[in-house]
Structures are given as C-alpha cells and as structure tokens.
Design a protein around this motif. Structure first.
Motif, PDB file in Angstrom:
ATOM      1  N   ARG B  95       1.143  45.727  -0.338  1.00 59.40           N
ATOM      2  CA  ARG B  95       1.150  44.811   0.808  1.00 59.40           C
ATOM      3  C   ARG B  95      -0.226  44.171   0.989  1.00 59.40           C
ATOM      4  O   ARG B  95      -0.337  42.942   1.081  1.00 59.40           O
ATOM      5  N   SER B  96      -1.244  44.996   1.001  1.00 67.92           N
ATOM      6  CA  SER B  96      -2.598  44.445   1.127  1.00 67.92           C
ATOM      7  C   SER B  96      -2.886  43.439   0.033  1.00 67.92           C
ATOM      8  O   SER B  96      -3.475  42.380   0.276  1.00 67.92           O
ATOM      9  N   ALA B  97      -2.482  43.778  -1.183  1.00 62.53           N
ATOM     10  CA  ALA B  97      -2.739  42.884  -2.306  1.00 62.53           C
ATOM     11  C   ALA B  97      -2.055  41.542  -2.083  1.00 62.53           C
ATOM     12  O   ALA B  97      -2.652  40.481  -2.307  1.00 62.53           O
ATOM     13  N   ALA B  98      -0.800  41.592  -1.625  1.00 66.12           N
ATOM     14  CA  ALA B  98      -0.065  40.343  -1.414  1.00 66.12           C
ATOM     15  C   ALA B  98      -0.747  39.478  -0.365  1.00 66.12           C
ATOM     16  O   ALA B  98      -0.710  38.251  -0.431  1.00 66.12           O
ATOM     17  N   GLU B  99      -1.389  40.133   0.586  1.00 63.70           N
ATOM     18  CA  GLU B  99      -2.000  39.377   1.679  1.00 63.70           C
ATOM     19  C   GLU B  99      -3.334  38.749   1.302  1.00 63.70           C
ATOM     20  O   GLU B  99      -3.830  37.879   2.001  1.00 63.70           O
ATOM     21  N   ARG B 100      -3.923  39.214   0.206  1.00 63.25           N
ATOM     22  CA  ARG B 100      -5.233  38.668  -0.135  1.00 63.25           C
ATOM     23  C   ARG B 100      -5.313  38.215  -1.582  1.00 63.25           C
ATOM     24  O   ARG B 100      -6.400  38.056  -2.139  1.00 63.25           O
ATOM     25  N   ALA B 108      -3.579  35.895 -13.656  1.00 65.93           N
ATOM     26  CA  ALA B 108      -3.857  37.069 -14.486  1.00 65.93           C
ATOM     27  C   ALA B 108      -2.643  37.989 -14.540  1.00 65.93           C
ATOM     28  O   ALA B 108      -2.260  38.484 -15.608  1.00 65.93           O
ATOM     29  N   LEU B 109      -2.017  38.197 -13.398  1.00 70.66           N
ATOM     30  CA  LEU B 109      -0.834  39.060 -13.362  1.00 70.66           C
ATOM     31  C   LEU B 109       0.283  38.457 -14.219  1.00 70.66           C
ATOM     32  O   LEU B 109       1.011  39.169 -14.911  1.00 70.66           O
ATOM     33  N   ASN B 110       0.385  37.136 -14.140  1.00 76.66           N
ATOM     34  CA  ASN B 110       1.412  36.451 -14.926  1.00 76.66           C
ATOM     35  C   ASN B 110       1.188  36.690 -16.418  1.00 76.66           C
ATOM     36  O   ASN B 110       2.115  37.049 -17.155  1.00 76.66           O
ATOM     37  N   ARG B 111      -0.034  36.467 -16.854  1.00 75.23           N
ATOM     38  CA  ARG B 111      -0.363  36.721 -18.257  1.00 75.23           C
ATOM     39  C   ARG B 111      -0.040  38.162 -18.619  1.00 75.23           C
ATOM     40  O   ARG B 111       0.483  38.458 -19.683  1.00 75.23           O
ATOM     41  N   HIS B 112      -0.361  39.054 -17.694  1.00 74.45           N
ATOM     42  CA  HIS B 112      -0.123  40.477 -17.920  1.00 74.45           C
ATOM     43  C   HIS B 112       1.360  40.727 -18.185  1.00 74.45           C
ATOM     44  O   HIS B 112       1.736  41.419 -19.133  1.00 74.45           O
ATOM     45  N   ILE B 113       2.204  40.159 -17.343  1.00 76.58           N
ATOM     46  CA  ILE B 113       3.641  40.356 -17.500  1.00 76.58           C
ATOM     47  C   ILE B 113       4.126  39.776 -18.821  1.00 76.58           C
ATOM     48  O   ILE B 113       4.978  40.370 -19.506  1.00 76.58           O
ATOM     49  N   GLU B 114       3.560  38.634 -19.190  1.00 80.54           N
ATOM     50  CA  GLU B 114       3.960  38.031 -20.463  1.00 80.54           C
ATOM     51  C   GLU B 114       3.608  38.948 -21.632  1.00 80.54           C
ATOM     52  O   GLU B 114       4.410  39.144 -22.548  1.00 80.54           O
ATOM     53  N   ALA B 178      11.263  44.355 -12.268  1.00 81.70           N
ATOM     54  CA  ALA B 178      10.624  44.816 -11.040  1.00 81.70           C
ATOM     55  C   ALA B 178       9.249  44.179 -10.888  1.00 81.70           C
ATOM     56  O   ALA B 178       8.873  43.734  -9.794  1.00 81.70           O
ATOM     57  N   HIS B 179       8.518  44.122 -11.974  1.00 83.12           N
ATOM     58  CA  HIS B 179       7.177  43.554 -11.888  1.00 83.12           C
ATOM     59  C   HIS B 179       7.236  42.063 -11.587  1.00 83.12           C
ATOM     60  O   HIS B 179       6.397  41.537 -10.860  1.00 83.12           O
ATOM     61  N   HIS B 180       8.250  41.405 -12.143  1.00 80.15           N
ATOM     62  CA  HIS B 180       8.385  39.982 -11.880  1.00 80.15           C
ATOM     63  C   HIS B 180       8.710  39.726 -10.411  1.00 80.15           C
ATOM     64  O   HIS B 180       8.141  38.823  -9.766  1.00 80.15           O
ATOM     65  N   ALA B 181       9.583  40.525  -9.869  1.00 80.95           N
ATOM     66  CA  ALA B 181       9.928  40.380  -8.454  1.00 80.95           C
ATOM     67  C   ALA B 181       8.696  40.611  -7.587  1.00 80.95           C
ATOM     68  O   ALA B 181       8.455  39.888  -6.611  1.00 80.95           O
ATOM     69  N   LEU B 182       7.890  41.596  -7.962  1.00 88.42           N
ATOM     70  CA  LEU B 182       6.670  41.875  -7.209  1.00 88.42           C
ATOM     71  C   LEU B 182       5.732  40.674  -7.257  1.00 88.42           C
ATOM     72  O   LEU B 182       5.151  40.277  -6.234  1.00 88.42           O
ATOM     73  N   LEU B 183       5.610  40.114  -8.439  1.00 82.55           N
ATOM     74  CA  LEU B 183       4.734  38.955  -8.580  1.00 82.55           C
ATOM     75  C   LEU B 183       5.207  37.814  -7.682  1.00 82.55           C
ATOM     76  O   LEU B 183       4.402  37.152  -7.018  1.00 82.55           O
ATOM     77  N   ASP B 184       6.511  37.607  -7.632  1.00 86.70           N
ATOM     78  CA  ASP B 184       7.060  36.559  -6.774  1.00 86.70           C
ATOM     79  C   ASP B 184       6.679  36.796  -5.315  1.00 86.70           C
ATOM     80  O   ASP B 184       6.218  35.885  -4.622  1.00 86.70           O
ATOM     81  N   ALA B 185       6.871  38.010  -4.874  1.00 84.72           N
ATOM     82  CA  ALA B 185       6.561  38.327  -3.477  1.00 84.72           C
ATOM     83  C   ALA B 185       5.085  38.100  -3.199  1.00 84.72           C
ATOM     84  O   ALA B 185       4.712  37.566  -2.142  1.00 84.72           O
ATOM     85  N   MET B 186       4.256  38.452  -4.158  1.00 83.62           N
ATOM     86  CA  MET B 186       2.821  38.265  -3.954  1.00 83.62           C
ATOM     87  C   MET B 186       2.470  36.786  -3.956  1.00 83.62           C
ATOM     88  O   MET B 186       1.625  36.341  -3.163  1.00 83.62           O
ATOM     89  N   ALA B 187       3.116  36.044  -4.841  1.00 80.96           N
ATOM     90  CA  ALA B 187       2.848  34.602  -4.882  1.00 80.96           C
ATOM     91  C   ALA B 187       3.218  33.963  -3.546  1.00 80.96           C
ATOM     92  O   ALA B 187       2.583  33.002  -3.102  1.00 80.96           O
ATOM     93  N   ALA B 188       4.243  34.497  -2.890  1.00 85.66           N
ATOM     94  CA  ALA B 188       4.667  33.981  -1.591  1.00 85.66           C
ATOM     95  C   ALA B 188       3.843  34.581  -0.453  1.00 85.66           C
ATOM     96  O   ALA B 188       4.095  34.295   0.720  1.00 85.66           O
ATOM     97  N   ARG B 189       2.869  35.403  -0.804  1.00 82.80           N
ATOM     98  CA  ARG B 189       2.032  36.085   0.207  1.00 82.80           C
ATOM     99  C   ARG B 189       2.893  36.901   1.175  1.00 82.80           C
ATOM    100  O   ARG B 189       2.536  37.051   2.343  1.00 82.80           O
ATOM    101  N   ASP B 190       4.023  37.387   0.671  1.00 83.18           N
ATOM    102  CA  ASP B 190       4.925  38.150   1.535  1.00 83.18           C
ATOM    103  C   ASP B 190       4.616  39.639   1.386  1.00 83.18           C
ATOM    104  O   ASP B 190       5.192  40.334   0.553  1.00 83.18           O
ATOM    105  N   GLY B 191       3.698  40.126   2.200  1.00 87.40           N
ATOM    106  CA  GLY B 191       3.252  41.515   2.094  1.00 87.40           C
ATOM    107  C   GLY B 191       4.367  42.508   2.317  1.00 87.40           C
ATOM    108  O   GLY B 191       4.480  43.494   1.587  1.00 87.40           O
ATOM    109  N   GLU B 192       5.205  42.245   3.305  1.00 88.85           N
ATOM    110  CA  GLU B 192       6.262  43.201   3.620  1.00 88.85           C
ATOM    111  C   GLU B 192       7.235  43.328   2.444  1.00 88.85           C
ATOM    112  O   GLU B 192       7.632  44.438   2.081  1.00 88.85           O
ATOM    113  N   ARG B 193       7.577  42.185   1.849  1.00 93.91           N
ATOM    114  CA  ARG B 193       8.510  42.245   0.725  1.00 93.91           C
ATOM    115  C   ARG B 193       7.849  42.979  -0.456  1.00 93.91           C
ATOM    116  O   ARG B 193       8.495  43.784  -1.126  1.00 93.91           O
TER     117      ARG B 193
END
Lengths: 227, 227
Positions: B95-100, B108-114, B178-193
């Motif tokens: 959550r903190s990560a998504a918020e900041r 970087a995370l995207n490259r990581h997933i690739e 799962a990691h892709h979904a997490l990345l999406d939530a972070m890209a949307a700055r949606d900490g709760e998700r």
DNA sequence: CGACACAAGATTGTATACAATCTCGTGTGC
DNA sequence: GCACACGAGATTGTATACAATCTTGTGTCG
C-alpha cells in the motif's frame, strides 16, 4: 563462563557485545578494534570477526571495508523505518499471543515485569531497557512465531541504539505501565485489546523520541572515550 | 568477476551460493563442505566460512556445530511462520509503495515482469522464481523501507526453499498474473487495492503448498547427490 | 550373527602469519 | 602560510597451520 555446556564461542562474544550495547555501555559510533576486543575477551581475532559480522547483520554494528567496525548510529530515517516495521509486526503478534497464552507464560511475563521494576528502582536504567526489550521478544515467542521473534529481536536491538541517540528525557517510566496493561489484556485473553495496547505503546515510544533534526553526535569524541 | 569494483569477496560468494539456492540448483539438505566450496570458488576457507555464516543468518543455511553447513530444510512449521510474517509485512508495504511510486519505479517493475515472463517462457523456472522474489523486494524498496526490504529479502529466501520442498505442481504460472495485477494497482496509485492484491497473492502462494504431512525428504540421499 | 568399542580419516573450530589498504604525521613546493 | 604528496605505522582482509571434534570402517566380544 560455561566450561561444561560448550557454546559456539563467537556467539558468546557477540552476546557480550550486544548486551553492552543494549545496556548503553557502548555508545553509538564507538569503534570496535578487532585486536582490542580480542585482547579483552582473550580470544583470537578470528572469533571476534565472526562476532562482529553477526552483529553487523543484526544492525548493531556497522562494518566499513578496510575501516573497521563501529557501533551503529541509526539515522533519523532508520529510526522511522524501525518503528514502522515494529508497528507492522508487533500489534498483530500481540493479539496472537493473547489468544494462545498459557498460565505458565503469564507467570513468566509477570516475573519479567517485576525484574524490570526492580532494575528501574535500583537505578539500572540500562538493564531495565534491556529487559523491556526482552519482554517484546517474549510476546512473539508466546505467539509461537520464532521467525517474527527473530525479527523483533533485531528491531529491539536497533531500537536500543535509537533510544540512546534520540531519547528525550521528558517522560520517564512509561514502559512499566504499558507492559503491565499488556499483561492484563493477555491474562484476559483479550486479543483485540492487546493489539491496540501494543500499537499505542509503540506509538508512545516513537513520539517520545526527538526525530526532528539531530545531527549525529560527534563521532570523534565518542571514539576517544571508547578506546 | 568484477576486478575493478572491489567487492567484499565473502559477500560475493554468499551471493553466488544464495543465487544457486534461489534457482533451485542447490537442493535443501545439501551439505556445503567448506573445503569443497573454497576449492570451487578459488578462495580460502576463511571467506567461505564468513559467507556460510551470513547465509545461516539469512536462514538459507543451517550451521551445526562440528557438523558443517547444510542448505536449510524449513519445516512445515517454519513455512507457516514465514508466510505469517510475510502476511504482516508485505500487504501494508505494498500500500505504501502504491502511494509513493514514481514513473521510473513503474517502468522498472514493468521491465522486471517482462524478464520474469521471458525466463518462464525459456523454461528457466528457477530464474523466474528468483526474479519473482526480487519483485517483492523491489516493492518494499519503492515504499522507501530498507529495513522491511531486508526482512522481506530473508523471507523470500526462505520461501524459495519452502517452495522447493512443498510446492505441488497443480497451479503453474500464478505469479505473472498476480504481479501484473499488482503493477496495475500501483500504476493507478490505488493503495488499498494493492494491499488487498498482495494479501491475496500471499494467500494463494501459501495454499498452493502442500503443508499437510511432508516428512522432510531423505537427507542422506540428497547429501550423496550433492557431493 | 549382532552389537559395541576403538582407531584412522575427515571435517570443523581456532590461532597465527602475511598481504592489502587506510590513517595520519611530516616534508616539500608554491 | 597553505595545499598537496609521500611514507611509516596501524588496521583490516585473506591464507595457512594446528587443535578439537565428529564420522566411519574394522575388529572383537558376547
């Protein structure tokens, strides 16, 4: 010390050094010369190096390549991080502990708090602080979470350094009361209350620190004192 | 390897061994003979011992007095403890990560997933697992919590061993999604998700393990294979 | 034939010695 | 007088040697 029960030797020295840090007999920034420590404890540098490496991993000692080992000086940032981690781990663990605590556990915690009081009364603030840390670790153990207990142990160690650096003397004996309240909640098997109390306890601790603008205390002076 | 950038030597060997464990090239229970490892990497036992001690502290290696070092074999209990700790640390940190999170972080995370996908496609399951672990550590770093990141690193390491021991092959590539979904939530700055997704992800991982009654695989056999 | 005891080999624990690097005082040049 | 360079001393990094402990195979006794 224990001629019968063979202990790993380097672990023994690591414990001795860790205790000295916990009891604030070794100030943050103090240089730990390998030859010196080896001479003090009557062992070779080999085991001292092993001990220092272990302490470095626990965050108690900072190891700088070709420069030596120093008692760590957590930055303000480190302090916030440590308490952030504790806030994530400890409240929930306290809840688990409250839900599965046994009568024997409660008795042990009670004895622990009494020791803490005694140390505080005897003016042994350092020892009281050390025991106070052990209390938190005990709770993780009661929750039957050795892994978390190990983490809490590392965090407690760093907290000790943080308190040495940033503690403002205003509030004196907050610990005893907080721990007593926690024990009560656990005795009542009230997990939710234990969790809330732990959360509040950690917050109190954090806010009792002065994390505004402390420029790490002059290292050179402390080094001189330490040697 | 890096003749210019002087690295601590024992750290290098620790990393090499850790990587081998992460990629499941060293099986749990394998004995790590000091002379042997020293010979393989062309250094003396001194640095090997330092490396093994470090790995022991990370829970990757079990050190038994006068018996030697073995790749750790987490028990079922250990497995539960590790995932319990991860459940406390990682969701909130996500959550903190998504918020900041910054744009650079997301890239970087995207490259990581690739990379993760590529490794999986190339049949390098071990490497994919390793990268998958790094993903979790990266999130803690993005949250700007080095202390928690270090803990997560230890937990990831042990998780790798746990997966090696208790993974049931049923579900195959749950990670990538799962990691892709997490990345999406972070890209949307949606900490709760992000927090919820991480919690679910860890739960999925845990339930994909077979923690009912596995009697640690025959050690002696593996030792024979390892040597 | 099985079990225990013992000894040789192997492996880890510890100490010491040497090499590499850093610290700090001294001297020289500007 | 100040800055920079150099070198002696000190300290850490690494390798090797020795001591303590464990493993394992063999032999003997019951």
């Amino acid at each position: 010390m224990d001629p019968i029960l063979k202990e790993p030797a380097s672990d023994h020295i690591a414990s001795r050094l860790a205790l000295a840090v916990h009891e604030h007999r070794l100030a943050p920034g103090t240089k730990l010369n390998e030859d010196e420590v080896a001479d003090v404890y009557g062992v070779s540098r080999t085991v001292v190096r092993a001990a220092l490496q272990r302490l470095s991993h626990d965050g108690l000692v900072e190891l700088r390549r070709n420069r030596g080992a120093f008692v760590a000086q957590p930055s303000i940032r480190d302090a916030r991080e440590v308490f952030e981690a504790r806030a994530l781990l400890e409240p929930r663990t306290a809840r688990s502990a409250a839900e599965r605590v046994t009568a024997a556990d409660l008795a042990a915690l009670n004895r622990h708090i009494e020791e803490e009081h005694a140390a505080l009364a005897a003016g042994e603030g350092g020892r009281a602080l050390y025991l106070s840390g052990l209390f938190h670790i005990e709770i993780a153990r009661i929750a039957d979470q050795e892994t978390i207990a190990a983490f809490v142990g590392q965090l407690i160690a760093r907290s000790s350094l943080i308190i040495a650096l940033y503690w403002q003397r205003r509030t004196a004996l907050c610990e005893s009361n907080a721990h007593h309240a926690l024990l009560d909640a656990m005795a009542a098997r009230d997990g939710e209350r234990a969790e809330d109390l732990m959360r509040g306890h950690l917050l109190d601790l954090l806010t009792s620190l002065d994390l505004r603008n402390t420029p790490a205390p002059a290292r050179s002076l402390r080094e001189a004192l330490g040697s």
